[in-house]
Design a protein around this motif. Structure first.
Motif, PDB file in Angstrom:
ATOM      1  N   GLY A  58       0.852  -1.182  -0.016  1.00  0.00           N
ATOM      2  CA  GLY A  58      -0.012   0.097   0.139  1.00  0.00           C
ATOM      3  C   GLY A  58       0.768   1.211  -0.185  1.00  0.00           C
ATOM      4  N   ARG A  59       0.596   2.170   0.952  1.00  0.00           N
ATOM      5  CA  ARG A  59       1.559   3.205   1.205  1.00  0.00           C
ATOM      6  C   ARG A  59       2.168   3.340   2.511  1.00  0.00           C
ATOM      7  NH1 ARG A  59      -2.634   5.395  -2.076  1.00  0.00           N
ATOM      8  NH2 ARG A  59      -1.981   6.449  -4.020  1.00  0.00           N
ATOM      9  N   THR A  60       2.171   2.166   3.222  1.00  0.00           N
ATOM     10  CA  THR A  60       2.763   1.889   4.473  1.00  0.00           C
ATOM     11  C   THR A  60       4.442   1.813   4.283  1.00  0.00           C
ATOM     12  OG1 THR A  60       0.924   0.714   5.060  1.00  0.00           O
ATOM     13  CG2 THR A  60       2.717   0.112   6.235  1.00  0.00           C
ATOM     14  N   THR A  61       5.004   2.529   5.188  1.00  0.00           N
ATOM     15  CA  THR A  61       6.442   2.667   5.547  1.00  0.00           C
ATOM     16  C   THR A  61       6.850   1.029   5.742  1.00  0.00           C
ATOM     17  OG1 THR A  61       6.359   4.629   6.388  1.00  0.00           O
ATOM     18  CG2 THR A  61       8.625   3.511   6.850  1.00  0.00           C
ATOM     19  N   GLU A  62       8.067   0.761   5.129  1.00  0.00           N
ATOM     20  CA  GLU A  62       8.973  -0.562   5.239  1.00  0.00           C
ATOM     21  C   GLU A  62       8.832  -0.823   6.732  1.00  0.00           C
ATOM     22  OE1 GLU A  62      12.830  -2.883   3.438  1.00  0.00           O
ATOM     23  OE2 GLU A  62      12.320  -0.794   2.812  1.00  0.00           O
ATOM     24  N   GLY A  63       8.727  -2.401   7.001  1.00  0.00           N
ATOM     25  CA  GLY A  63       8.766  -2.580   8.566  1.00  0.00           C
ATOM     26  C   GLY A  63       7.313  -2.497   9.056  1.00  0.00           C
ATOM     27  N   MET A  64       6.403  -1.935   8.563  1.00  0.00           N
ATOM     28  CA  MET A  64       5.147  -2.290   8.914  1.00  0.00           C
ATOM     29  C   MET A  64       4.367  -2.538   7.849  1.00  0.00           C
ATOM     30  SD  MET A  64       4.744   1.332  11.394  1.00  0.00           S
ATOM     31  CE  MET A  64       5.147   2.502  10.095  1.00  0.00           C
ATOM     32  N   LEU A  65       2.767  -2.975   8.310  1.00  0.00           N
ATOM     33  CA  LEU A  65       2.036  -3.495   7.320  1.00  0.00           C
ATOM     34  C   LEU A  65       0.482  -2.737   7.336  1.00  0.00           C
ATOM     35  CD1 LEU A  65       2.418  -7.385   8.169  1.00  0.00           C
ATOM     36  CD2 LEU A  65       3.201  -6.125   6.044  1.00  0.00           C
ATOM     37  N   PRO A  66      -0.128  -2.536   6.210  1.00  0.00           N
ATOM     38  CA  PRO A  66      -1.268  -1.764   6.250  1.00  0.00           C
ATOM     39  C   PRO A  66      -2.551  -2.806   6.881  1.00  0.00           C
ATOM     40  CG  PRO A  66      -0.877  -2.557   4.170  1.00  0.00           C
ATOM     41  CD  PRO A  66       0.338  -2.811   4.849  1.00  0.00           C
ATOM     42  N   ARG A  99       2.140   8.232  11.382  1.00  0.00           N
ATOM     43  CA  ARG A  99       0.944   8.642  10.919  1.00  0.00           C
ATOM     44  C   ARG A  99       0.310   7.687  10.380  1.00  0.00           C
ATOM     45  NH1 ARG A  99       2.243  12.693   7.301  1.00  0.00           N
ATOM     46  NH2 ARG A  99       2.265  11.332   5.672  1.00  0.00           N
ATOM     47  N   ILE A 100      -1.170   7.506  11.183  1.00  0.00           N
ATOM     48  CA  ILE A 100      -2.131   6.528  10.592  1.00  0.00           C
ATOM     49  C   ILE A 100      -2.845   7.092   9.705  1.00  0.00           C
ATOM     50  CG2 ILE A 100      -3.889   4.626  11.241  1.00  0.00           C
ATOM     51  CD1 ILE A 100      -2.460   4.911  14.238  1.00  0.00           C
ATOM     52  N   GLU A 101      -3.018   6.805   8.362  1.00  0.00           N
ATOM     53  CA  GLU A 101      -3.780   6.990   7.361  1.00  0.00           C
ATOM     54  C   GLU A 101      -4.975   6.202   7.051  1.00  0.00           C
ATOM     55  OE1 GLU A 101      -1.147   7.712   4.223  1.00  0.00           O
ATOM     56  OE2 GLU A 101      -0.089   9.345   5.066  1.00  0.00           O
ATOM     57  N   GLY A 102      -6.049   6.704   7.342  1.00  0.00           N
ATOM     58  CA  GLY A 102      -7.555   5.991   6.823  1.00  0.00           C
ATOM     59  C   GLY A 102      -7.913   6.328   5.486  1.00  0.00           C
ATOM     60  N   ARG A 163      -8.535   0.493   3.881  1.00  0.00           N
ATOM     61  CA  ARG A 163      -7.319   0.320   4.653  1.00  0.00           C
ATOM     62  C   ARG A 163      -6.759   1.418   5.504  1.00  0.00           C
ATOM     63  NH1 ARG A 163      -5.881   2.377   0.084  1.00  0.00           N
ATOM     64  NH2 ARG A 163      -4.076   3.752   0.171  1.00  0.00           N
ATOM     65  N   ASP A 164      -5.712   1.008   6.334  1.00  0.00           N
ATOM     66  CA  ASP A 164      -5.070   2.018   7.363  1.00  0.00           C
ATOM     67  C   ASP A 164      -3.640   1.896   6.810  1.00  0.00           C
ATOM     68  OD1 ASP A 164      -7.117   3.460   8.727  1.00  0.00           O
ATOM     69  OD2 ASP A 164      -6.775   2.067  10.254  1.00  0.00           O
ATOM     70  N   ASP A 165      -3.019   2.966   6.273  1.00  0.00           N
ATOM     71  CA  ASP A 165      -1.552   2.878   6.016  1.00  0.00           C
ATOM     72  C   ASP A 165      -0.832   3.418   7.346  1.00  0.00           C
ATOM     73  OD1 ASP A 165      -1.363   1.804   3.426  1.00  0.00           O
ATOM     74  OD2 ASP A 165      -2.149   3.847   2.498  1.00  0.00           O
ATOM     75  N   PHE A 166       0.356   2.929   7.543  1.00  0.00           N
ATOM     76  CA  PHE A 166       1.158   3.442   8.620  1.00  0.00           C
ATOM     77  C   PHE A 166       2.445   4.120   8.147  1.00  0.00           C
ATOM     78  CE2 PHE A 166      -1.585   0.424   9.966  1.00  0.00           C
ATOM     79  CZ  PHE A 166      -2.258   0.624  11.296  1.00  0.00           C
ATOM     80  N   VAL A 167       2.588   5.423   8.361  1.00  0.00           N
ATOM     81  CA  VAL A 167       3.578   5.977   7.630  1.00  0.00           C
ATOM     82  C   VAL A 167       4.360   6.816   8.617  1.00  0.00           C
ATOM     83  CG1 VAL A 167       4.221   7.960   5.809  1.00  0.00           C
ATOM     84  CG2 VAL A 167       2.171   6.640   5.472  1.00  0.00           C
ATOM     85  N   VAL A 168       5.571   6.511   8.433  1.00  0.00           N
ATOM     86  CA  VAL A 168       6.704   7.195   9.636  1.00  0.00           C
ATOM     87  C   VAL A 168       6.791   8.610   9.125  1.00  0.00           C
ATOM     88  CG1 VAL A 168       9.076   7.458  10.163  1.00  0.00           C
ATOM     89  CG2 VAL A 168       8.136   5.184   9.880  1.00  0.00           C
ATOM     90  N   VAL A 169       6.619   9.604  10.131  1.00  0.00           N
ATOM     91  CA  VAL A 169       6.997  11.019   9.856  1.00  0.00           C
ATOM     92  C   VAL A 169       8.100  11.585  10.331  1.00  0.00           C
ATOM     93  CG1 VAL A 169       4.381  11.565   9.429  1.00  0.00           C
ATOM     94  CG2 VAL A 169       5.243  11.552  11.685  1.00  0.00           C
TER      95      VAL A 169
END
Length: 170
Positions: A58-66, A99-102, A163-169
């Protein structure tokens, strides 16, 4: 006579267009737009030793999963719990803010999807906090249907967009 005019007129127009368009010479405008390369405007050289975080799914940062949701739901499904646990462990072992992106599929009004995306992001945030993640390191945003991954009009596309994407800010 009329038949030959109908054939001759389009041919004459095509030839006229080709003759008049032709290849032109470089104009002063093109010369002015030409890019000059000088090294004075270059910034300081940066080291390539650090490995930037990429995107995993998705648009989730590597190391995490949507985390994916059912239609019209913001409840974390049982099959998505391991994914959110992976995210919690990743966040706890780093000092990064996330940042959790809904996100939603395109069905429903824009207003409804923005609200549903926010509920999904808040649901994931609450779950992460319950798993021991510091709440001050988490923020939420809703993109509703604005950041779709797949633009198809079928269940597969819609399910990937809920989905929720998890993005490092930074």
């Amino acid at each position: 006579m009329l038949k030959s005019v109908k054939i001759l007129l389009p041919a004459l127009i095509c030839v006229s267009v080709m003759v008049l368009s032709g290849c032109g010479k470089k104009t002063d405008t093109e010369k002015a737009v030409a890019v000059e390369t000088n090294n004075e405007a270059m910034g300081a050289e940066e080291s390539l030793d650090s490995k930037p975080l990429g995107i995993s799914e998705g648009r989730t940062t590597e190391g995490m999963l949507p985390v994916y949701f059912n239609f019209d739901s913001s409840e974390i499904k049982a099959d998505q719990v391991p994914r959110i646990e992976v995210n919690a462990e990743f966040i706890k072992k780093t000092d990064m803010n996330v940042r959790i992106e809904g996100n939603c599929d395109p069905r429903g009004t824009n207003e409804y999807n923005m609200a549903l995306g926010e509920r999904r992001a808040l649901s994931a945030k609450k779950y992460l906090v319950n798993l021991g993640v510091d709440e001050s390191r988490l923020s939420t945003v809703s993109y509703g249907e604005e950041r779709m991954l797949l633009h198809g009009h079928d269940e597969l596309s819609w399910s990937q967009n809920r989905r929720d994407d998890f993005v490092v800010v930074q």
